[in-house]
Enzyme design. Structure first.
Site, PDB file in Angstrom:
ATOM      1  N   GLY A 184       0.918  -1.107  -0.122  1.00 33.60           N
ATOM      2  CA  GLY A 184       0.028  -0.002   0.104  1.00 33.60           C
ATOM      3  C   GLY A 184       0.826   1.289  -0.115  1.00 33.60           C
ATOM      4  O   GLY A 184       2.058   1.158  -0.248  1.00 33.60           O
ATOM      5  N   GLN A 185       0.246   2.493   0.136  1.00 30.17           N
ATOM      6  CA  GLN A 185       0.761   3.488   0.110  1.00 30.17           C
ATOM      7  C   GLN A 185       2.050   3.658   1.286  1.00 30.17           C
ATOM      8  O   GLN A 185       3.288   3.971   1.060  1.00 30.17           O
ATOM      9  CB  GLN A 185      -0.012   4.839   0.343  1.00 30.17           C
ATOM     10  CG  GLN A 185      -1.138   5.202  -0.345  1.00 30.17           C
ATOM     11  CD  GLN A 185      -1.769   6.575  -0.107  1.00 30.17           C
ATOM     12  OE1 GLN A 185      -1.380   7.646  -0.631  1.00 30.17           O
ATOM     13  NE2 GLN A 185      -2.464   6.529   0.548  1.00 30.17           N
ATOM     14  N   TYR A 242      -8.476  -1.922   5.264  1.00 30.79           N
ATOM     15  CA  TYR A 242      -9.458  -1.695   4.348  1.00 30.79           C
ATOM     16  C   TYR A 242      -9.517  -0.083   4.337  1.00 30.79           C
ATOM     17  O   TYR A 242     -10.510   0.163   5.473  1.00 30.79           O
ATOM     18  CB  TYR A 242     -10.809  -2.314   4.970  1.00 30.79           C
ATOM     19  CG  TYR A 242     -11.992  -2.339   4.088  1.00 30.79           C
ATOM     20  CD1 TYR A 242     -12.446  -3.428   3.516  1.00 30.79           C
ATOM     21  CD2 TYR A 242     -12.540  -1.076   3.548  1.00 30.79           C
ATOM     22  CE1 TYR A 242     -13.666  -3.485   2.471  1.00 30.79           C
ATOM     23  CE2 TYR A 242     -13.700  -1.188   2.779  1.00 30.79           C
ATOM     24  CZ  TYR A 242     -14.179  -2.274   2.069  1.00 30.79           C
ATOM     25  OH  TYR A 242     -15.219  -2.246   1.413  1.00 30.79           O
ATOM     26  N   THR A 282      -6.357   6.034  12.623  1.00 33.75           N
ATOM     27  CA  THR A 282      -6.820   7.031  11.720  1.00 33.75           C
ATOM     28  C   THR A 282      -7.446   8.416  12.523  1.00 33.75           C
ATOM     29  O   THR A 282      -8.051   8.104  13.588  1.00 33.75           O
ATOM     30  CB  THR A 282      -7.838   6.437  10.753  1.00 33.75           C
ATOM     31  OG1 THR A 282      -8.595   7.591   9.828  1.00 33.75           O
ATOM     32  CG2 THR A 282      -9.107   5.504  11.324  1.00 33.75           C
ATOM     33  N   TYR A 291     -15.990   3.040   8.475  1.00 31.57           N
ATOM     34  CA  TYR A 291     -14.550   2.925   8.404  1.00 31.57           C
ATOM     35  C   TYR A 291     -13.981   3.376   9.843  1.00 31.57           C
ATOM     36  O   TYR A 291     -13.059   2.619  10.456  1.00 31.57           O
ATOM     37  CB  TYR A 291     -13.905   3.767   7.334  1.00 31.57           C
ATOM     38  CG  TYR A 291     -12.327   3.930   7.282  1.00 31.57           C
ATOM     39  CD1 TYR A 291     -11.552   2.995   7.016  1.00 31.57           C
ATOM     40  CD2 TYR A 291     -12.035   5.189   7.912  1.00 31.57           C
ATOM     41  CE1 TYR A 291     -10.393   3.200   6.987  1.00 31.57           C
ATOM     42  CE2 TYR A 291     -10.419   5.562   7.940  1.00 31.57           C
ATOM     43  CZ  TYR A 291      -9.767   4.445   7.453  1.00 31.57           C
ATOM     44  OH  TYR A 291      -8.238   4.639   7.288  1.00 31.57           O
ATOM     45  N   LYS A 319     -12.016   0.787  12.436  1.00 22.68           N
ATOM     46  CA  LYS A 319     -10.844   1.261  12.986  1.00 22.68           C
ATOM     47  C   LYS A 319     -10.662   1.289  14.442  1.00 22.68           C
ATOM     48  O   LYS A 319      -9.527   0.810  15.066  1.00 22.68           O
ATOM     49  CB  LYS A 319     -10.041   2.392  12.133  1.00 22.68           C
ATOM     50  CG  LYS A 319      -9.818   2.472  10.710  1.00 22.68           C
ATOM     51  CD  LYS A 319      -8.911   1.381  10.223  1.00 22.68           C
ATOM     52  CE  LYS A 319      -7.361   1.994  10.771  1.00 22.68           C
ATOM     53  NZ  LYS A 319      -6.367   1.050  10.148  1.00 22.68           N
TER      54      LYS A 319
HETATM   55  N1  LIG Z   1      -4.754   6.977   3.315  1.00 19.48           N
HETATM   56  C1  LIG Z   1      -5.413   7.722   4.357  1.00 19.48           C
HETATM   57  O1  LIG Z   1      -5.756   8.891   3.935  1.00 19.48           O
HETATM   58  C2  LIG Z   1      -5.412   7.444   5.681  1.00 19.48           C
HETATM   59  C3  LIG Z   1      -5.674   8.314   6.662  1.00 19.48           C
HETATM   60  C4  LIG Z   1      -5.646   7.909   8.166  1.00 19.48           C
HETATM   61  C5  LIG Z   1      -5.063   6.957   8.313  1.00 19.48           C
HETATM   62  N2  LIG Z   1      -4.759   5.651   7.359  1.00 19.48           N
HETATM   63  C6  LIG Z   1      -4.373   4.349   7.870  1.00 19.48           C
HETATM   64  O2  LIG Z   1      -3.066   4.333   7.438  1.00 19.48           O
HETATM   65  C7  LIG Z   1      -2.732   3.065   7.109  1.00 19.48           C
HETATM   66  C8  LIG Z   1      -2.010   2.900   5.873  1.00 19.48           C
HETATM   67  O3  LIG Z   1      -3.091   3.383   4.785  1.00 19.48           O
HETATM   68  P1  LIG Z   1      -2.688   3.395   3.175  1.00 19.48           P
HETATM   69  O4  LIG Z   1      -2.898   4.787   2.898  1.00 19.48           O
HETATM   70  O5  LIG Z   1      -1.160   2.914   3.252  1.00 19.48           O
HETATM   71  O6  LIG Z   1      -3.582   2.481   2.719  1.00 19.48           O
HETATM   72  P2  LIG Z   1      -3.714   1.586   1.069  1.00 19.48           P
HETATM   73  O7  LIG Z   1      -2.745   2.174   0.316  1.00 19.48           O
HETATM   74  O8  LIG Z   1      -5.175   1.436   0.884  1.00 19.48           O
HETATM   75  O9  LIG Z   1      -2.996   0.367   1.832  1.00 19.48           O
HETATM   76  C9  LIG Z   1      -3.636  -0.606   2.452  1.00 19.48           C
HETATM   77  C10 LIG Z   1      -3.102  -2.034   2.316  1.00 19.48           C
HETATM   78  O10 LIG Z   1      -3.689  -2.833   3.030  1.00 19.48           O
HETATM   79  C11 LIG Z   1      -3.786  -4.151   2.332  1.00 19.48           C
HETATM   80  N3  LIG Z   1      -4.701  -5.069   2.572  1.00 19.48           N
HETATM   81  C12 LIG Z   1      -6.083  -4.741   2.596  1.00 19.48           C
HETATM   82  N4  LIG Z   1      -6.646  -6.067   2.858  1.00 19.48           N
HETATM   83  C13 LIG Z   1      -5.810  -6.881   3.364  1.00 19.48           C
HETATM   84  C14 LIG Z   1      -5.946  -8.165   3.960  1.00 19.48           C
HETATM   85  N5  LIG Z   1      -6.939  -8.984   4.049  1.00 19.48           N
HETATM   86  N6  LIG Z   1      -4.507  -8.556   4.212  1.00 19.48           N
HETATM   87  C15 LIG Z   1      -3.442  -8.064   3.807  1.00 19.48           C
HETATM   88  N7  LIG Z   1      -3.590  -6.760   3.516  1.00 19.48           N
HETATM   89  C16 LIG Z   1      -4.488  -6.271   3.332  1.00 19.48           C
HETATM   90  C17 LIG Z   1      -3.795  -3.834   0.878  1.00 19.48           C
HETATM   91  O11 LIG Z   1      -3.166  -4.684   0.258  1.00 19.48           O
HETATM   92  P3  LIG Z   1      -3.235  -5.098  -1.408  1.00 19.48           P
HETATM   93  O12 LIG Z   1      -3.031  -3.719  -2.104  1.00 19.48           O
HETATM   94  O13 LIG Z   1      -1.842  -6.133  -1.562  1.00 19.48           O
HETATM   95  O14 LIG Z   1      -4.360  -5.817  -1.647  1.00 19.48           O
HETATM   96  C18 LIG Z   1      -3.322  -2.435   0.717  1.00 19.48           C
HETATM   97  O15 LIG Z   1      -2.118  -2.425   0.006  1.00 19.48           O
HETATM   98  C19 LIG Z   1      -3.949   2.293   7.411  1.00 19.48           C
HETATM   99  O16 LIG Z   1      -4.030   1.826   8.460  1.00 19.48           O
HETATM  100  C20 LIG Z   1      -5.113   3.225   7.460  1.00 19.48           C
HETATM  101  O17 LIG Z   1      -6.334   3.031   7.844  1.00 19.48           O
HETATM  102  C21 LIG Z   1      -4.504   6.105   6.081  1.00 19.48           C
END
Ligand SMILES: NC(=O)c1ccc[n+]([C@@H]2O[C@H](COP(=O)([O-])OP(=O)(O)OC[C@H]3O[C@@H](n4cnc5c(N)ncnc54)[C@H](OP(=O)(O)O)[C@@H]3O)[C@@H](O)[C@H]2O)c1
Length: 317
Positions: free
Chosen positions: A26-27, A84, A124, A148, A152
């Site tokens: 992921g990111q 998710y 989050t 969501y 979380k």
């Molecule tokens: N994005 C935001 O603005 C934001 C804001 C606040 C907090 N966060 C938190 O920051 C963290 C990282 O978020 P991110 O932005 O990097 O999200 P992301 O780019 O959507 O990455 C999340 C990853 O989780 C993986 N995933 C989903 N279901 C899975 C499963 N069953 N088993 C294993 N892996 C699974 C996906 O893997 P695959 O791609 O390989 O399927 C995806 O690459 C998360 O905890 C999120 O809640 C994000």
């Protein structure tokens, strides 16, 4: 990636790390994987390699990490970047969001507790109601308004109840070079539309995933060295704050487009399935009080991000 690794104790600390990063594609996960090599060995499986909802697979991965790390004289740490994150889709897929955001962190934390491996779990701003008028502290009451956010929060509670040596790090408004995010969407729309309306009444702190990853690795090194902060829930975002409209204007400026093409609108004018917090600013006072490095100002970070990624972003839109 030319991110400085703050507090890099790998070269001088007692033991290099052995990192397991579920959600490693992921990111955040991909930046953790890239920057993590400065700290030791890295395993960063995507969901196809390690499904965090699969209890047997999670246990095996954590046990394997513990065994191989200790045999190699490394300090094992799990940093959970799997989630998710489809906020609107979660409203109609409660089971899917619950499995990954609520149940899986508990499984991971229990496996870590069993194997004696510390865990960093990422959460989050959506755990809060978003109706505050000053930055949220980690100890402030939660009150999620979306599926969501609720899932979380349940994940945080499962981690806290597991008995694992765990830290929960809440972040917000994450963008990076991998995957889909608001910054990439704005770059694309700048090439497709003459003007666009962007919400100007939601306030938060944009966070570059690479800088968040650097912060988490600083924390991981501290935890592995037995110097983990006493406070188990921390906030880590880019410094400063803006609105989505302010961020969009800054993105336009970075790519040489006229920021006046971005017009402010209200949340009511842009209906989406999941309610968004109006106020998402998280205080990093506890993070800094623990001796961890504050992330740079969001606007400076965006400039650095574009200095590295502008060409590929413009080419890919
Ligand atoms: N994005 C935001 O603005 C934001 C804001 C606040 C907090 N966060 C938190 O920051 C963290 C990282 O978020 P991110 O932005 O990097 O999200 P992301 O780019 O959507 O990455 C999340 C990853 O989780 C993986 N995933 C989903 N279901 C899975 C499963 N069953 N088993 C294993 N892996 C699974 C996906 O893997 P695959 O791609 O390989 O399927 C995806 O690459 C998360 O905890 C999120 O809640 C994000």
């Amino acid at each position: 990636m030319s991110i400085a690794v703050p507090g890099d104790s790998a070269a001088t600390g007692p033991a290099p790390l052995a990192l397991l990063i579920p959600g490693g594609h992921g990111q955040l996960g991909s930046d953790l994987a890239t920057l993590g090599v400065a700290y030791g060995s890295v395993s960063a499986p995507g969901s196809a390699q390690l499904d965090v909802t699969d209890v047997a697979a999670v246990r095996a991965a954590v046990d394997d990490l513990a065994d191989t790390a200790r045999a190699a004289g490394r300090a094992p740490v799990v940093c959970n970047a799997a989630a998710y994150t489809a906020v609107d889709a979660a409203e109609s897929d409660v089971d899917g969001a619950t499995a990954v955001n609520s149940l899986a962190p508990g499984l991971l934390a229990q496996a870590c507790a069993r194997a004696g491996v510390p865990l960093l779990h990422v959460s989050t701003d959506y755990v809060f109601a978003g109706d505050a008028s000053r930055p949220y502290e980690p100890t402030d009451p939660t009150g999620p308004r979306s599926v969501y956010g609720r899932t979380k929060l349940a994940g945080e509670e499962a981690v806290s109840a597991s008995g694992a040596d765990a830290w929960i790090v809440r972040t917000a408004w994450v963008y990076g070079g991998t995957g889909r995010n608001f910054v990439k969407t704005m770059v694309r729309l700048a090439g497709e539309r003459e003007t666009l309306s962007v919400v100007d009444d939601q306030r938060g702190s944009p966070t570059w995933s690479a800088q968040l990853a650097a912060g988490l690795l600083e924390l991981a090194a501290r935890v592995a060295g037995g110097r983990g902060p006493a406070q188990r829930v921390l906030h880590c975002t880019g410094s400063g704050r803006t609105t989505w409209c302010g961020l969009a204007k800054a993105i336009f400026t970075e790519i040489g487009a006229d920021p006046e093409r971005v017009r402010p609108c209200t949340t009511d004018q842009y209906p989406v399935p999941a309610p968004r917090p109006a106020y998402s600013v998280l205080s990093d006072a506890a993070w800094r009080a623990a001796g961890l490095t504050a992330l740079p100002d969001w606007r400076d970070a965006l400039g650095t991000f574009f200095a590295e990624h502008k060409e590929s972003l413009l080419a890919g839109r």
